[in-house]
Design a protein around this motif. Structure first.
Motif, PDB file in Angstrom:
ATOM      1  N   ALA A 382       0.835  -1.201   0.000  1.00 34.76           N
ATOM      2  CA  ALA A 382       0.000   0.000   0.000  1.00 34.76           C
ATOM      3  C   ALA A 382       0.870   1.253   0.000  1.00 34.76           C
ATOM      4  CB  ALA A 382      -0.930  -0.002   1.207  1.00 34.76           C
ATOM      5  N   PHE A 383       1.938   1.229   0.797  1.00 36.10           N
ATOM      6  CA  PHE A 383       2.844   2.372   0.853  1.00 36.10           C
ATOM      7  C   PHE A 383       3.464   2.640  -0.517  1.00 36.10           C
ATOM      8  CE2 PHE A 383       7.001   4.277   1.326  1.00 36.10           C
ATOM      9  CZ  PHE A 383       6.748   5.357   2.160  1.00 36.10           C
ATOM     10  N   LEU A 384       3.948   1.598  -1.175  1.00 35.66           N
ATOM     11  CA  LEU A 384       4.568   1.762  -2.496  1.00 35.66           C
ATOM     12  C   LEU A 384       3.561   2.283  -3.515  1.00 35.66           C
ATOM     13  CD1 LEU A 384       6.775  -1.461  -2.582  1.00 35.66           C
ATOM     14  CD2 LEU A 384       7.571   0.898  -2.367  1.00 35.66           C
ATOM     15  N   HIS A 385       2.289   1.945  -3.306  1.00 35.38           N
ATOM     16  CA  HIS A 385       1.247   2.379  -4.237  1.00 35.38           C
ATOM     17  C   HIS A 385       0.982   3.877  -4.131  1.00 35.38           C
ATOM     18  CE1 HIS A 385      -3.204   2.423  -5.519  1.00 35.38           C
ATOM     19  NE2 HIS A 385      -2.468   2.370  -6.611  1.00 35.38           N
ATOM     20  N   ILE A 386       1.104   4.443  -2.913  1.00 31.00           N
ATOM     21  CA  ILE A 386       0.719   5.851  -2.735  1.00 31.00           C
ATOM     22  C   ILE A 386       1.886   6.804  -2.539  1.00 31.00           C
ATOM     23  CG2 ILE A 386      -1.614   5.392  -1.908  1.00 31.00           C
ATOM     24  CD1 ILE A 386       1.159   6.290   0.566  1.00 31.00           C
ATOM     25  N   VAL A 387       3.085   6.279  -2.367  1.00 36.56           N
ATOM     26  CA  VAL A 387       4.182   7.150  -1.977  1.00 36.56           C
ATOM     27  C   VAL A 387       4.476   8.240  -3.008  1.00 36.56           C
ATOM     28  CG1 VAL A 387       6.010   5.669  -2.920  1.00 36.56           C
ATOM     29  CG2 VAL A 387       6.528   7.204  -1.000  1.00 36.56           C
ATOM     30  N   ASN A 388       4.219   7.976  -4.268  1.00 34.20           N
ATOM     31  CA  ASN A 388       4.418   9.001  -5.306  1.00 34.20           C
ATOM     32  C   ASN A 388       3.095   9.565  -5.822  1.00 34.20           C
ATOM     33  OD1 ASN A 388       7.142   9.525  -5.460  1.00 34.20           O
ATOM     34  ND2 ASN A 388       7.563   7.840  -6.890  1.00 34.20           N
ATOM     35  N   LYS A 389       2.099   9.596  -4.958  1.00 30.71           N
ATOM     36  CA  LYS A 389       0.820  10.209  -5.307  1.00 30.71           C
ATOM     37  C   LYS A 389       0.481  11.262  -4.262  1.00 30.71           C
ATOM     38  CE  LYS A 389      -1.201   6.282  -7.763  1.00 30.71           C
ATOM     39  NZ  LYS A 389      -2.368   5.401  -7.894  1.00 30.71           N
ATOM     40  N   PRO A 390       0.937  12.514  -4.408  1.00 31.39           N
ATOM     41  CA  PRO A 390       1.595  13.097  -5.581  1.00 31.39           C
ATOM     42  C   PRO A 390       3.074  12.704  -5.655  1.00 31.39           C
ATOM     43  CG  PRO A 390       1.485  14.717  -3.841  1.00 31.39           C
ATOM     44  CD  PRO A 390       0.741  13.504  -3.338  1.00 31.39           C
TER      45      PRO A 390
END
Length: 579
Positions: A382-390
């Protein structure tokens, strides 16, 4: 032979007994069009026509199956029942032998490739596939100015990926089936042989045919018997290519004749009259008389609550009064249904949903839920999914280390990083942990503003061409759904639960999901500008009015129409359709 025992009115009788070679039966809601279609079939067979000479075509496989089952209750004969796509597949299989459709694993792989390479949400993959279909069909028909949902560079890249994968694997999609059949029928010998074997053609839901299908029917019906039933006022599948012009221009396109059914046997007289007043503002329709068989006057109630919450409270009160056997709660788009479902669950009102759509699987909901999983459950994926969003300048090497089990804080706060990177990463991890201090009512707004998710939506919109207001509406919907839960862990648990099959009086659905169905009482939600009509541009306004018309004509006894003044805190204008 005519085992269907329902007594018909003079208009229905005239329609199914016609001696005209090519006929379009214009059939308003509740007029018994399927009964007329099946009577026509039995009438032909009673005149000595062989069942093997008859094609019975309709818009969906489910409709074809239902019609076939109704027919075979009283008749052992076996005409062809199916969709036009199914007919095209049968024709090409006979001609080519083996052929593969884009289906199952192949479809999944193509969709996954589009999603991964173009960095698109799954819902947007659906939209871009519809754009590809529209582009292929209109290009085949040599039309120009083909509108697409996404930016040109995104669409072109998607089209190239799709067609290369399709051709590499030798696959056909539904558009290919139809276009190949049209090319095949350019051979007069092949066309003549087909017509000789299938001289009688019956088509239900004629208004839902797309332009390529209309051309196919023109070719195979030339000099043959053609009997069609439809209603241009119920043409609501423009996103699949449906075009009501076949209903309007039938005489010219097929050198045929129109006959009209007039009586609505479903709804009370005031509902029929109100529906007629609504739809008469459409220009692209046949001039017709809509009459009610039932002369009762029941309630049509237009309600203008201040908020959606008050709308749902009134809805629940009406259902709990338990005055009717069946209820339908209808809305224009899938995302509107989630809040209704959560409210009815809270009120203890059982319902069945006709929508396969799962709000929590939309990309915005998934992103918000992954922020929660990263904060509350230390979920690495989950962290990897959102870390670059933004976008936070987290590198591929950082992703690799974390995905291999590296401690997130150790990776992001490595002293060897430059000071700016360390400051920003420390700030991000602190803000991420701050999620746990938020109530569910405020948690989505916190992710939007403090963690910068709104910036991600802006960049996604700019990159793809997606409408930013629509993306923000989805985020607002998530805010209000989340507020129904006492704590974020309950929200996470609810998001993983599959919908249960419930037997009950209440059906929840988009308008598209109940076409052809009827209910004692119907509730139409969010009848405001921007929702119903969903868009008010000149080219789609008539389609939107038809959607509203289909919604209100599902009602047998009573009709409630809700136009809340505020949705997601923004003031809305009452829908122009609410007369």
């Amino acid at each position: 032979m005519e085992a269907l025992s329902v007594e018909l009115d003079k208009y229905q009788e005239k329609a199914y007994r016609t001696e005209e070679m090519k006929v379009l039966v214009v059939a308003p809601p509740g007029s018994g069009k399927t009964t007329v279609m099946l009577r026509r079939l039995e009438y032909l067979l009673s005149k000595g026509v062989s069942a093997r000479e008859v094609l019975v075509l309709t818009f969906s496989k489910a409709s074809a199956t239902e019609m076939e089952e109704r027919f075979r209750k009283n008749n052992p004969s076996r005409p062809f029942f199916g969709t036009i796509h199914g007919l095209c597949y049968k024709i090409l299989r006979h001609k080519m032998g083996s052929m593969k459709l884009i289906y199952g694993k192949d479809e999944y792989l193509i969709r996954s490739k589009l999603q991964k390479e173009l960095k698109l949400d799954q819902d947007d993959v659906d939209s871009i596939l519809r754009d590809i279909s529209r582009f292929k069909v209109k290009s085949f028909l040599q039309e120009k100015d083909i509108p697409v949902t996404f930016k040109d560079e995104i669409f072109k890249a998607a089209f190239d990926i799709y067609e290369k994968e399709r051709e590499k694997k030798g696959l056909f999609d539904f558009d290919d089936l139809q276009m190949e059949v049209l090319r095949l029928f350019e051979n007069e010998e092949v066309l003549s042989a087909f017509k000789k074997s299938n001289p009688y053609i019956l088509i239900d839901e004629f208004q839902d045919l797309d332009p390529v299908q209309l051309r196919i029917i023109q070719k195979i019906s030339e000099g043959m018997s053609l009997f069609c039933v439809g209603d241009e006022d119920q043409c609501i599948y423009a996103f699949r290519g449906s075009d009501p012009r076949g209903m309007i221009d039938f005489e010219e396109m097929f050198n045929g004749k129109k006959v009209f059914l007039k009586y609505n046997y479903r709804s009370t007289e005031n509902i029929v009259k109100y529906a007629g007043e609504v739809i008469k503002f459409n220009a692209m329709r046949n001039k017709k008389e809509l009459l009610a068989s039932r002369k009762e006057q029941r309630k049509i109630t237009k309600i203008f609550p201040e908020t959606q919450e008050l709308m749902l409270m009134d809805l629940a009160k009406e259902i709990k009064a338990d005055n009717f056997g069946t209820y339908a709660v209808l809305y224009r788009t899938n995302r509107e249904g989630m809040r209704v479902k959560e409210f009815l669950r809270k009120e203890g009102i059982p319902f069945k949903s006709r929508d396969s759509y799962n709000f929590f699987k939309g990309f915005i909901a998934k992103d918000i839920l992954d922020y929660l999983r990263a904060a509350y459950q230390n979920d690495r994926q989950a962290f990897l999914h959102i870390v670059n969003k933004p976008y936070r300048y987290i590198s591929k090497e950082d992703f690799r280390k974390i995905s291999l089990g590296g401690d997130i804080s150790d990776v992001l706060l490595n002293p060897e990083r430059n000071s700016y990177s360390l400051i920003k990463n420390r700030e991000f991890l602190k803000d991420l942990a701050g999620i746990k201090r938020m109530t569910t009512a405020k948690i989505v707004g916190y992710i939007e503003k403090v963690l910068g998710y709104e910036d991600y939506l802006v960049s996604y919109s700019e990159r793809t061409g997606r409408n930013l207001d629509e993306l923000k509406e989805d985020l607002d919907e998530m805010k209000e759904v989340a507020a129904y839960y006492d704590n974020p862990l309950d929200l996470l648990q609810a998001s993983t639960q599959e919908a249960e099959d419930v037997v009950g009086k209440v059906t929840l659905s988009t308008v598209h999901g109940v076409k052809g169905l009827e209910f004692d009482k119907v509730f139409v939600l969010n009848a405001v500008e921007g929702y119903m009509p969903y868009g008010a541009s000149p080219e789609n306004l008539e389609e939107e009015r038809r959607i509203f018309y289909v919604a209100i004509t599902r009602a047998k006894e009573e009709l409630n129409i809700y136009s809340p003044r505020f949705i997601h805190g923004k003031e809305r204008k009452r829908s122009r359709f609410v007369l």
